[in-house]
Design an enzyme around this catalytic site. Structure first.
Site, short mmCIF file in Angstrom:
data_model
loop_
_atom_site.label_atom_id
_atom_site.label_comp_id
_atom_site.label_asym_id
_atom_site.label_seq_id
_atom_site.Cartn_x
_atom_site.Cartn_y
_atom_site.Cartn_z
N LEU A 172 1.03 -1.06 0.07
CA LEU A 172 0.13 0.08 -0.02
C LEU A 172 0.95 1.22 0.10
O LEU A 172 1.76 1.38 0.68
CB LEU A 172 -0.98 0.17 1.22
N VAL A 174 1.20 5.48 -1.40
CA VAL A 174 0.44 6.74 -1.65
C VAL A 174 1.72 7.81 -1.94
O VAL A 174 2.44 7.95 -1.10
CB VAL A 174 -0.70 7.32 -0.99
N ARG A 182 -7.06 11.09 2.49
CA ARG A 182 -7.92 9.93 2.40
C ARG A 182 -7.91 8.91 1.30
O ARG A 182 -9.02 8.48 0.92
CB ARG A 182 -9.54 10.38 2.94
N ALA A 184 -5.83 6.45 0.90
CA ALA A 184 -5.59 4.98 1.29
C ALA A 184 -7.05 4.25 1.74
O ALA A 184 -7.10 3.20 1.36
CB ALA A 184 -4.86 5.06 2.63
N LEU A 421 6.05 -10.40 3.21
CA LEU A 421 7.14 -9.74 2.51
C LEU A 421 7.15 -8.23 2.97
O LEU A 421 6.11 -7.51 2.99
CB LEU A 421 7.30 -10.06 1.12
C1 LIG Z 1 0.31 4.07 4.28
C2 LIG Z 1 -0.03 5.21 3.28
C3 LIG Z 1 -0.68 4.76 1.86
C4 LIG Z 1 -1.37 6.01 4.00
O1 LIG Z 1 -1.71 7.24 3.36
P1 LIG Z 1 -2.10 8.49 4.04
O2 LIG Z 1 -2.14 9.66 2.99
O3 LIG Z 1 -1.18 8.70 4.87
O4 LIG Z 1 -3.60 8.16 4.80
P2 LIG Z 1 -4.95 8.65 4.31
O5 LIG Z 1 -5.38 10.04 4.53
O6 LIG Z 1 -5.12 8.34 2.60
O7 LIG Z 1 -5.73 7.52 4.94
C5 LIG Z 1 -5.91 7.66 6.47
C6 LIG Z 1 -6.64 6.53 6.75
O8 LIG Z 1 -5.49 5.36 6.41
C7 LIG Z 1 -5.32 4.36 7.52
N1 LIG Z 1 -3.92 3.96 7.23
C8 LIG Z 1 -2.69 4.67 7.03
N2 LIG Z 1 -1.79 3.69 7.13
C9 LIG Z 1 -2.33 2.46 7.12
C10 LIG Z 1 -1.64 1.36 6.83
N3 LIG Z 1 -0.22 1.24 6.81
N4 LIG Z 1 -2.39 0.16 6.51
C11 LIG Z 1 -3.82 0.37 6.69
N5 LIG Z 1 -4.39 1.45 6.95
C12 LIG Z 1 -3.55 2.61 7.26
C13 LIG Z 1 -5.18 5.42 8.52
O9 LIG Z 1 -5.17 4.73 9.83
C14 LIG Z 1 -6.50 6.13 8.43
O10 LIG Z 1 -7.63 5.60 8.72
P3 LIG Z 1 -8.33 6.03 10.27
O11 LIG Z 1 -9.03 7.24 9.94
O12 LIG Z 1 -9.35 4.64 10.33
O13 LIG Z 1 -7.34 5.89 11.20
C15 LIG Z 1 0.88 6.45 3.15
O14 LIG Z 1 1.18 7.06 4.27
C16 LIG Z 1 2.17 5.85 2.52
O15 LIG Z 1 2.35 5.60 1.18
N6 LIG Z 1 3.23 5.56 3.27
C17 LIG Z 1 4.47 4.85 2.74
C18 LIG Z 1 4.18 3.41 2.79
C19 LIG Z 1 3.60 2.61 3.92
O16 LIG Z 1 3.90 2.79 4.75
N7 LIG Z 1 2.92 1.82 3.34
C20 LIG Z 1 2.24 0.96 4.51
C21 LIG Z 1 2.80 -0.19 4.75
S1 LIG Z 1 2.40 -1.12 6.04
#
Ligand SMILES: CC(C)(COP(=O)(O)OP(=O)(O)OC[C@H]1O[C@@H](n2cnc3c(N)ncnc32)[C@H](O)[C@@H]1OP(=O)(O)O)[C@@H](O)C(=O)NCCC(=O)NCCS
Length: 421
Positions: A172, A174, A182, A184, A421
């Protein structure tokens, strides 16, 4: 919330061990948030539900049929569109690789970022039964640029005696410029829809982040293989009263593995390895069950992706398995080094060989194949042996989650037999 790594005392050596290379941790929050606007609406176990002991393992949602699954993809903001990524197309694989290389998981101090190789992604995303529609991307309509990704792969997972057809959700990501909008939750809902369309209703995923609600909470441990470089990149530091020479001596490994009969795994080993692995994994509360085809995929030796070895005893009988995978990290802003090569413990089955010896051979092999650090979770029987093998505890947790499946009791790390992984 940032969680600075704690110094670890180990045979007089204090080390700063960073979570980035071990746990997929962005924040080590040990307390739940007040409100999970998205996860609070999903079929996942919630914090503060009725006492766990009062419920039985089972699905959370009322069962549905494929016909009831929404036909249209979820809506995206204007100028964004869904794309099914074709991993077989080198240009599309490169797009995913580039998105992840620049925007995937970093440590809290932004010193390291996971750098999955293209070959690794091909291996990770195309196991037997994979579906291209579960390699789900988002493009900017006007430029075609890939800015988000999420994937699912099929897996049969046994949880406390129930055998579930699931997907493992991973990668996952972004784009940094589109965070906190929002997106994700939309990616997660869309992959859920695409998986449900194939009559699959459960998923398993891991994260460093605390979300509602982990089935298991595990800890990463790190073993220095190339201490000089680890110190050079800031992953570890030289302990007070330790010289570099003493540190190198402390972590020195044999040149070759010590177990007689240990050799690289070959295609002909697949039937025996499948038996060995499945009977070992049967002893764990959460673990995959693999077909021969899956073992052939997941454990086929591939340099810089997956290293797998067996111990062959008298009469050609295979008694043990050891394996680890390669996941480099980019080193951000260091003049001397741009990459760190980490080995991660994969599936290892001690049979005739005691686990510490098998693991020491894994360290030896990882070292001789150019890895700088060896990472392992406290899953399987590892908790008992990591310290003696000079692993230091990491500062991040890795949490295991199940989607639409409730377990009556949390699973302890030593009952986890699943590696993601
Ligand atoms: C993880 C990622 C996609 C989240 O995107 P974002 O722009 O920070 O978050 P958004 O505003 O789109 O969405 C927020 C929601 O996603 C959830 N969320 C954030 N990271 C998450 C994850 N790793 N798995 C599942 N849900 C996740 C949050 O808890 C929040 O939901 P909530 O309101 O119920 O708490 C982004 O931070 C990213 O690409 N990070 C780097 C890669 C990464 O860490 N990937 C996940 C590996 S486990």
């Amino acid at each position: 919330m940032s969680c600075p790594p704690e110094p670890v005392e180990q045979d007089g050596l204090a080390e700063r061990l960073r979570a980035a290379l071990g746990a997929l941790t962005m924040e080590d929050d040990s307390q739940p948030k007040q409100n999970y606007a998205f996860w609070g609406t999903q079929p996942v176990a919630q914090f503060g539900e009725q006492p766990a002991s009062a419920v039985e393992d089972g699905p959370i949602d009322t069962p549905k049929t494929v016909e009831e699954v929404r036909k249209e993809p979820y809506g995206l903001p204007q100028n964004f569109e869904w794309v099914t990524c074709n991993i077989d197309n080198d240009a599309e694989l490169k797009e995913i690789y580039e998105l992840l290389s620049a925007h995937y998981v970093e440590d809290d101090d932004n010193m390291f970022r996971f750098a999955y190789s293209k070959e690794f992604l091909r291996w990770a995303l195309q196991p037997p039964g994979f579906k291209a529609v579960w390699h789900c991307g988002v493009r900017v309509s006007s430029t075609g640029r890939l800015v988000a990704f999420i994937s699912g792969i099929p897996a049969t997972i046994r949880v406390n005696g129930n055998t579930l057809s699931t997907v493992e959700i991973n990668f996952l990501c972004v784009h940094k410029k589109l965070r906190h909008k929002r997106l994700a939750p939309v990616l997660i809902k869309e992959i859920t829809r695409r998986v449900n369309q194939h009559d699959i209703w459960q998923a398993v995923y891991t994260a460093g982040l605390l979300l509602p609600k982990p089935v298991a909470e595990c800890q990463y441990w790190h073993r220095s293989l190339n201490p000089k470089k680890l110190i050079g990149v800031g992953f570890s530091r030289l302990a007070p009263r330790m010289t570099m020479a003493r540190t190198l001596k402390l972590y020195k490994l044999p040149d070759v593995p010590q177990t007689p009969g240990l050799r690289q795994m070959e295609a002909k080993d697949v039937p025996q390895v499948t038996q060995l692995l499945n009977s070992y994994l049967a002893g764990y509360s959460i673990a995959p069950h693999m077909s021969e085809e899956e073992v052939a995929h997941w454990l086929a030796f591939q340099t810089d992706v997956i290293y797998s070895y067996v111990v062959e005893g008298p009469g050609g009988k295979l008694t043990d398995l050891l394996s680890f995978y390669t996941l480099p990290s980019s080193v951000i802003g260091n003049e001397q080094y741009d990459s760190l090569k980490a080995a991660y413990m994969f599936y290892t089955v001690p049979g005739a060989t005691p686990l510490p010896q098998l693991m020491n051979d894994a360290l030896t092999l990882a070292h001789s194949t150019g890895h700088d650090v060896f990472n392992a979770l406290d899953i399987f029987e590892n908790g008992k042996i990591l310290k003696d093998l000079k692993f230091g505890i990491g500062d991040g947790k890795l949490r295991y989650y199940l989607f639409n499946w409730r377990v009556a009791q949390d699973i302890t790390p030593n009952k986890v037999g699943l590696v993601m992984l």
